[in-house]
Design a protein around this motif. Structure first.
Motif, PDB file in Angstrom:
ATOM      1  N   ALA A 186       0.848  -1.199   0.000  1.00 32.32           N
ATOM      2  CA  ALA A 186       0.000   0.000   0.000  1.00 32.32           C
ATOM      3  C   ALA A 186       0.875   1.237   0.000  1.00 32.32           C
ATOM      4  CB  ALA A 186      -0.921   0.004   1.213  1.00 32.32           C
ATOM      5  N   ASP A 187       0.316   2.315  -0.519  1.00 32.55           N
ATOM      6  CA  ASP A 187       1.022   3.592  -0.562  1.00 32.55           C
ATOM      7  C   ASP A 187       0.490   4.578   0.475  1.00 32.55           C
ATOM      8  OD1 ASP A 187       2.638   2.908  -2.869  1.00 32.55           O
ATOM      9  OD2 ASP A 187       0.783   3.034  -4.016  1.00 32.55           O
ATOM     10  N   ILE A 188      -0.731   4.330   0.953  1.00 30.50           N
ATOM     11  CA  ILE A 188      -1.362   5.258   1.890  1.00 30.50           C
ATOM     12  C   ILE A 188      -1.900   4.485   3.082  1.00 30.50           C
ATOM     13  CG2 ILE A 188      -3.189   6.972   2.222  1.00 30.50           C
ATOM     14  CD1 ILE A 188      -3.201   7.399  -0.791  1.00 30.50           C
ATOM     15  N   ALA A 189      -1.643   4.965   4.277  1.00 30.32           N
ATOM     16  CA  ALA A 189      -2.265   4.437   5.492  1.00 30.32           C
ATOM     17  C   ALA A 189      -3.146   5.524   6.081  1.00 30.32           C
ATOM     18  CB  ALA A 189      -1.204   4.013   6.505  1.00 30.32           C
ATOM     19  N   VAL A 190      -4.401   5.196   6.333  1.00 30.09           N
ATOM     20  CA  VAL A 190      -5.325   6.122   6.986  1.00 30.09           C
ATOM     21  C   VAL A 190      -5.653   5.545   8.352  1.00 30.09           C
ATOM     22  CG1 VAL A 190      -7.547   7.295   6.869  1.00 30.09           C
ATOM     23  CG2 VAL A 190      -6.296   6.781   4.755  1.00 30.09           C
ATOM     24  N   LEU A 191      -5.272   6.254   9.412  1.00 30.67           N
ATOM     25  CA  LEU A 191      -5.420   5.755  10.772  1.00 30.67           C
ATOM     26  C   LEU A 191      -6.327   6.685  11.571  1.00 30.67           C
ATOM     27  CD1 LEU A 191      -1.683   4.883  11.515  1.00 30.67           C
ATOM     28  CD2 LEU A 191      -3.460   3.366  10.640  1.00 30.67           C
ATOM     29  N   GLU A 192      -7.342   6.101  12.235  1.00 30.88           N
ATOM     30  CA  GLU A 192      -8.191   6.867  13.137  1.00 30.88           C
ATOM     31  C   GLU A 192      -7.739   6.576  14.556  1.00 30.88           C
ATOM     32  OE1 GLU A 192     -12.292   5.771  13.258  1.00 30.88           O
ATOM     33  OE2 GLU A 192     -12.852   7.499  14.482  1.00 30.88           O
ATOM     34  N   LEU A 193      -7.240   7.581  15.254  1.00 32.13           N
ATOM     35  CA  LEU A 193      -6.680   7.406  16.592  1.00 32.13           C
ATOM     36  C   LEU A 193      -7.254   8.450  17.537  1.00 32.13           C
ATOM     37  CD1 LEU A 193      -2.936   7.117  15.500  1.00 32.13           C
ATOM     38  CD2 LEU A 193      -4.416   5.226  16.138  1.00 32.13           C
ATOM     39  N   ASP A 194      -7.442   8.060  18.796  1.00 28.41           N
ATOM     40  CA  ASP A 194      -7.791   9.097  19.761  1.00 28.41           C
ATOM     41  C   ASP A 194      -6.522   9.845  20.155  1.00 28.41           C
ATOM     42  OD1 ASP A 194      -6.449   7.812  21.886  1.00 28.41           O
ATOM     43  OD2 ASP A 194      -8.260   6.801  22.574  1.00 28.41           O
ATOM     44  N   GLU A 195      -6.700  10.924  20.879  1.00 31.51           N
ATOM     45  CA  GLU A 195      -5.577  11.809  21.170  1.00 31.51           C
ATOM     46  C   GLU A 195      -4.469  11.124  21.966  1.00 31.51           C
ATOM     47  OE1 GLU A 195      -9.321  13.374  23.306  1.00 31.51           O
ATOM     48  OE2 GLU A 195      -8.812  12.311  21.490  1.00 31.51           O
ATOM     49  N   LEU A 234      -5.934  15.284  10.321  1.00 26.70           N
ATOM     50  CA  LEU A 234      -7.272  15.872  10.435  1.00 26.70           C
ATOM     51  C   LEU A 234      -7.650  15.903  11.909  1.00 26.70           C
ATOM     52  CD1 LEU A 234     -10.197  16.691   9.606  1.00 26.70           C
ATOM     53  CD2 LEU A 234     -10.642  14.239   9.259  1.00 26.70           C
ATOM     54  N   LEU A 235      -7.989  17.075  12.430  1.00 25.51           N
ATOM     55  CA  LEU A 235      -8.435  17.241  13.817  1.00 25.51           C
ATOM     56  C   LEU A 235      -9.916  17.603  13.801  1.00 25.51           C
ATOM     57  CD1 LEU A 235      -5.403  19.256  15.268  1.00 25.51           C
ATOM     58  CD2 LEU A 235      -5.745  16.776  15.214  1.00 25.51           C
ATOM     59  N   LEU A 236     -10.753  16.740  14.399  1.00 26.14           N
ATOM     60  CA  LEU A 236     -12.203  16.902  14.267  1.00 26.14           C
ATOM     61  C   LEU A 236     -12.818  17.858  15.285  1.00 26.14           C
ATOM     62  CD1 LEU A 236     -13.276  13.225  13.532  1.00 26.14           C
ATOM     63  CD2 LEU A 236     -13.403  15.161  11.969  1.00 26.14           C
ATOM     64  N   ASN A 237     -12.559  17.638  16.570  1.00 28.91           N
ATOM     65  CA  ASN A 237     -13.166  18.495  17.585  1.00 28.91           C
ATOM     66  C   ASN A 237     -12.516  18.243  18.942  1.00 28.91           C
ATOM     67  OD1 ASN A 237     -14.485  16.099  18.653  1.00 28.91           O
ATOM     68  ND2 ASN A 237     -15.983  16.345  17.009  1.00 28.91           N
ATOM     69  N   VAL A 238     -12.808  19.121  19.871  1.00 33.27           N
ATOM     70  CA  VAL A 238     -12.362  18.958  21.260  1.00 33.27           C
ATOM     71  C   VAL A 238     -13.613  18.962  22.117  1.00 33.27           C
ATOM     72  CG1 VAL A 238     -10.924  19.860  23.119  1.00 33.27           C
ATOM     73  CG2 VAL A 238     -10.261  20.250  20.737  1.00 33.27           C
ATOM     74  N   LEU A 239     -13.937  17.791  22.682  1.00 31.51           N
ATOM     75  CA  LEU A 239     -15.152  17.659  23.471  1.00 31.51           C
ATOM     76  C   LEU A 239     -14.848  16.953  24.789  1.00 31.51           C
ATOM     77  CD1 LEU A 239     -17.603  16.586  20.636  1.00 31.51           C
ATOM     78  CD2 LEU A 239     -17.628  18.756  21.852  1.00 31.51           C
ATOM     79  N   ARG A 240     -15.680  17.206  25.785  1.00 34.81           N
ATOM     80  CA  ARG A 240     -15.457  16.642  27.114  1.00 34.81           C
ATOM     81  C   ARG A 240     -16.023  15.231  27.207  1.00 34.81           C
ATOM     82  NH1 ARG A 240     -18.577  19.902  30.724  1.00 34.81           N
ATOM     83  NH2 ARG A 240     -19.574  20.583  28.816  1.00 34.81           N
ATOM     84  N   ASP A 241     -15.260  14.268  26.719  1.00 32.74           N
ATOM     85  CA  ASP A 241     -15.590  12.879  26.991  1.00 32.74           C
ATOM     86  C   ASP A 241     -14.350  12.220  27.585  1.00 32.74           C
ATOM     87  OD1 ASP A 241     -14.088  12.909  24.698  1.00 32.74           O
ATOM     88  OD2 ASP A 241     -15.195  11.351  23.676  1.00 32.74           O
ATOM     89  N   GLN A 242     -14.542  11.114  28.281  1.00 31.26           N
ATOM     90  CA  GLN A 242     -13.439  10.393  28.923  1.00 31.26           C
ATOM     91  C   GLN A 242     -12.602  11.327  29.807  1.00 31.26           C
ATOM     92  OE1 GLN A 242     -11.725   7.116  26.692  1.00 31.26           O
ATOM     93  NE2 GLN A 242     -12.735   7.849  24.841  1.00 31.26           N
ATOM     94  N   LEU A 243     -13.303  12.061  30.657  1.00 32.40           N
ATOM     95  CA  LEU A 243     -12.638  13.044  31.515  1.00 32.40           C
ATOM     96  C   LEU A 243     -11.614  12.391  32.433  1.00 32.40           C
ATOM     97  CD1 LEU A 243     -15.773  15.152  32.506  1.00 32.40           C
ATOM     98  CD2 LEU A 243     -13.971  15.831  30.934  1.00 32.40           C
ATOM     99  N   ASP A 244     -11.866  11.133  32.805  1.00 35.12           N
ATOM    100  CA  ASP A 244     -10.946  10.451  33.699  1.00 35.12           C
ATOM    101  C   ASP A 244      -9.610  10.171  33.034  1.00 35.12           C
ATOM    102  OD1 ASP A 244     -12.831   8.656  32.233  1.00 35.12           O
ATOM    103  OD2 ASP A 244     -11.414   7.130  32.889  1.00 35.12           O
TER     104      ASP A 244
END
Length: 343
Positions: free
Chosen positions: A9-18, A34-44
């Motif tokens: 493959a020539d391209i890897a597309v990875l979806e990762l949390d911060e 690509l940065l989608l949004n900053v939201l308050r989930d997984q506060l712990d």
């Protein structure tokens, strides 16, 4: 990959949390981010949104070629501005008419779901702007021209994600695709990109539709207040039996206080047949405060699904669920109906 560990493959597309992305960039520098949004989930795990924004800032700083950010998220717009002197930075956004449908975390912090009105002329230009949403259709403004397309995606949030995807692909194609040591020229017209987008199916749990007992069963993943609010707005409650399954395992986040930032009033007329998961009683209490009737509370997802199925025979069904609850429910549903495998 091959036995030798080589990828064809020539391209890897990875979806990762911060959090996972921070470990990844220590080993591989992404060409595009690509940065989608900053939201308050997984506060712990991540703390408040300022801590999350700092992690995303580090990911942007590790990017080598191009960055795409959400214009409607003030923290990400700042991140984009900080990298504009060394990267090509593009954004995706919403028309002013649609902003009220997609509240940012700042909007929740102010105690209202209605975003502050912004002077359109003062806003930065977005590479792709979502200007209209409909039933499995949307209009995107690209290079000043409105393009209408049908969609197989479910939910308002996925339609906005589609704008993000379009902006990212446009940036990648503009930057060229690197094939080993050479640059591979790849071109696509806007029409071709939209035609491809129109055939993208929902990912598992993101409005995924199954068939059970001759009727539709929808699985809707929820993990933060904005996402839950958009899910409730995307799927009308009338005519559908609903279940909510809330877990607080590590992958869901231990802190479920964000449920109190969601308005469940749209479920008041129909009620919720079943509430399940490790935080079922917390969810039931939250619904009680919004005058939403709950038919039954059953913490065990297997028993809850069996009862939900028995009580709602002959009706379309919908289940709102956190991540680990969704995985447990899909595993059980796979014994009852056809469920697409996930890798």
């Amino acid at each position: 990959c091959s036995l030798a560990g080589r990828l064809d493959a020539d391209i890897a597309v990875l979806e990762l949390d911060e959090a996972h992305a921070i470990h990844f960039i220590a080993r591989v520098k992404p060409r595009f981010t690509l940065l989608l949004n900053v939201l308050r989930d997984q506060l712990d795990r991540f703390g408040e949104i300022d801590a999350t924004a700092k992690l995303l800032q580090r990911i942007a700083e590790a990017t080598t070629d191009g960055l795409v950010v959400n214009r409607e998220d003030p923290l990400l717009e700042q991140t984009g501005a900080s990298q504009a002197n060394r990267l090509e930075v593009r954004s995706f956004g919403l028309s002013s008419d649609l902003r009220a449908m997609f509240p940012s975390d700042d909007d929740f912090h102010r105690g209202t779901a209605a975003p502050v009105r912004v002077d359109e002329a003062a806003r930065s230009d977005a590479d792709v702007t979502l200007t209209r949403v409909g039933d499995h259709e949307a209009t995107f403004r690209i290079d000043g021209v409105d393009h209408h397309t049908g969609l197989k995606l479910e939910g308002l949030y996925n339609t906005f994600n589609a704008a993000a995807a379009l902006a990212t692909v446009r940036l990648v194609l503009a930057g060229g695709v690197k094939q080993q040591s050479d640059a591979l020229e790849v071109h696509a017209t806007t029409g071709e990109l939209l035609a491809s987008l129109a055939n993208v199916r929902p990912a598992f749990g993101r409005g995924e539709q199954l068939e059970l007992d001759g009727h539709t069963l929808e699985l809707v993943l929820v993990k933060n207040p904005a996402g839950f609010r958009l899910a409730l707005a995307s799927f009308p409650a009338a005519g559908v039996a609903s279940m909510i399954a809330i877990n607080d395992q590590y992958a869901d986040g231990r802190d479920m206080s964000w449920l109190w930032d969601v308005d469940f009033g749209t479920l008041a007329e129909t009620g919720v047949d079943t509430v399940s998961g490790t935080r079922a009683w917390d969810m039931a209490l939250r619904l009680e405060h919004d005058d939403v009737n709950v038919g039954q509370v059953e913490e065990d997802p297997q028993r809850a699904l069996a009862e939900f199925r028995r009580r709602t025979m002959g009706q379309p069904r919908r289940i709102y669920c956190t991540y680990t609850a969704m995985l447990a429910l899909r595993k059980e549903l796979a014994t009852l109906t056809k469920v697409e495998e996930i890798w």
